[in-house]
Enzyme design. Structure first.
Site, mmCIF file in Angstrom:
data_model
loop_
_atom_site.group_PDB
_atom_site.id
_atom_site.type_symbol
_atom_site.label_atom_id
_atom_site.label_comp_id
_atom_site.label_asym_id
_atom_site.label_seq_id
_atom_site.Cartn_x
_atom_site.Cartn_y
_atom_site.Cartn_z
ATOM 1 N N GLN A 94 -4.036 -1.309 10.102
ATOM 2 C CA GLN A 94 -4.186 -2.603 9.565
ATOM 3 C C GLN A 94 -4.826 -3.613 10.507
ATOM 4 O O GLN A 94 -4.302 -3.814 11.629
ATOM 5 C CB GLN A 94 -2.723 -3.247 8.918
ATOM 6 N N LYS A 133 0.873 -1.051 -0.037
ATOM 7 C CA LYS A 133 0.011 -0.151 0.101
ATOM 8 C C LYS A 133 0.818 1.322 -0.012
ATOM 9 O O LYS A 133 0.603 2.176 -0.728
ATOM 10 C CB LYS A 133 -0.867 -0.021 1.229
ATOM 11 N N ASP A 182 -10.726 3.192 4.524
ATOM 12 C CA ASP A 182 -11.281 1.839 4.736
ATOM 13 C C ASP A 182 -12.519 1.461 4.510
ATOM 14 O O ASP A 182 -13.182 0.678 4.138
ATOM 15 C CB ASP A 182 -10.637 1.222 5.894
HETATM 16 N N1 GUN Z 1 -6.876 -6.555 6.787
HETATM 17 C C1 GUN Z 1 -7.060 -7.447 5.682
HETATM 18 N N2 GUN Z 1 -7.799 -6.403 4.700
HETATM 19 C C2 GUN Z 1 -7.718 -5.327 5.124
HETATM 20 C C3 GUN Z 1 -8.157 -3.950 4.761
HETATM 21 O O1 GUN Z 1 -8.827 -3.601 3.667
HETATM 22 N N3 GUN Z 1 -8.046 -2.771 5.661
HETATM 23 C C4 GUN Z 1 -7.426 -2.912 6.764
HETATM 24 N N4 GUN Z 1 -7.290 -1.898 7.633
HETATM 25 N N5 GUN Z 1 -6.914 -4.032 7.269
HETATM 26 C C5 GUN Z 1 -7.180 -5.273 6.662
#
Ligand code: GUN
Length: 292
Positions: A97, A53, A120
């Site tokens: 995350q 990311k 998110d």
């Molecule tokens: N863990 C797995 N997928 C995601 C996501 O799209 N966002 C976040 N913050 N954590 C994750």
């Protein structure tokens, strides 16, 4: 044989659009979008996701910062860091995350994020807006699925979409997105799950099948209706001693048999996974515009 829906190409297109928008914002308003990641602990998959990311941000011209916190970080320390990012004018998007260590409440943490920076789309306020059809941050994976469908010429309008899986991150939001009376949606949606007494009959009735159950190659070609469009959200590691790393990644759908029945299908890898990051970048630009 099914047409392959090329998530890589569609994600690249979106990333290019985002990059152009970032250049324009910088030139006309002098604003650089900023995205903060918080990573608690050492989960290797989470570390890899956050790295990807961050790299995507850099390529798009988005400023990003990653805050790494130890596994035993107390919840109040994490909440205090979130409050600092909420107040930071250079940060427009904030992503914690998941999963978090067991001693930290994900619910509390998500609620602590300023909904205006919740790129998110996990905050209950943003989920509520999504459900009632108001403009909000759509969670990245569901938003990516909708883009894949529309941009591959498989508009869900009027179609029977069957979502298999009811997670808060994928199943519930994608069902609500595709149900709205809006362009790129307006589908008839069924949410099924592995608790269904006859799951196969639901799967068989799908014009568009969205598989998000986290079970490797669970859905086979024999379960599908001829001409179905298959979106495979699964990312599962299965042992494969013939490979140097000892495993390979497969989806929730058995690709080989499904691709003989389906009209179109997303590969794993190379499908939905790549879209998630592209949509995160887009949400960050959206947050920046709304905050500036
Ligand atoms: N863990 C797995 N997928 C995601 C996501 O799209 N966002 C976040 N913050 N954590 C994750």
């Amino acid at each position: 044989m099914a047409e392959i829906i090329d998530g890589k190409k569609i994600a690249e297109d979106i990333k290019r659009e985002v990059k152009q928008e970032v250049v324009r914002m910088r030139a006309t308003k002098g604003i650089v979008p900023g995205l903060a990641f918080i990573l608690v602990g050492e989960n290797p998959a989470s570390q890899s996701y956050v790295r990807s990311k961050g790299k995507a941000c850099e390529e798009a011209g988005i400023y990003s910062v990653t805050e790494r916190m130890p596994m035993d970080t107390p919840e109040y320390v994490l909440l205090a860091r979130i409050a600092e990012f909420n107040a930071d004018p250079n940060i427009h998007g904030l992503l914690v995350q998941l999963p978090l260590p067991k001693h930290i409440s994900e619910e509390e943490v998500i609620r602590a994020i300023d909904p205006r920076k919740d790129v998110d789309g996990f905050h209950p306020m943003n989920i509520g807006k999504l459900v009632i059809g108001q403009d909000t941050f759509k969670s990245c994976t569901p938003a990516g699925i909708q883009e894949l469908l529309v941009r591959s010429g498989n508009d869900p309008a009027g179609k029977h979409v069957v979502v298999v899986g009811r997670s808060n991150i994928v199943g519930k939001p994608i069902a609500n997105i595709l149900l709205q009376k809006q362009s790129g949606a307006n589908a008839v949606v069924t949410v099924a799950h592995t608790g269904a007494s006859d799951l196969t009959s639901y799967i068989k009735s799908a014009d568009i099948l969205i598989a998000a159950i986290g079970k490797p190659e669970f859905i086979t070609g024999a379960m599908l209706k001829e001409g179905v469009v298959v979106i495979d959200v699964g990312i599962n590691r299965v042992e494969d001693s013939s490979l140097p790393k000892g495993y390979r990644i497969v989806g929730d759908v058995h690709f080989e048999s499904a691709s003989k029945i389906a009209k179109a299908i997303t590969p794993v890898p190379g499908g939905v996974g790549l879209m998630t990051i592209a949509m995160l970048l887009r949400n960050t630009v959206k947050a920046t515009k709304q905050l500036s």
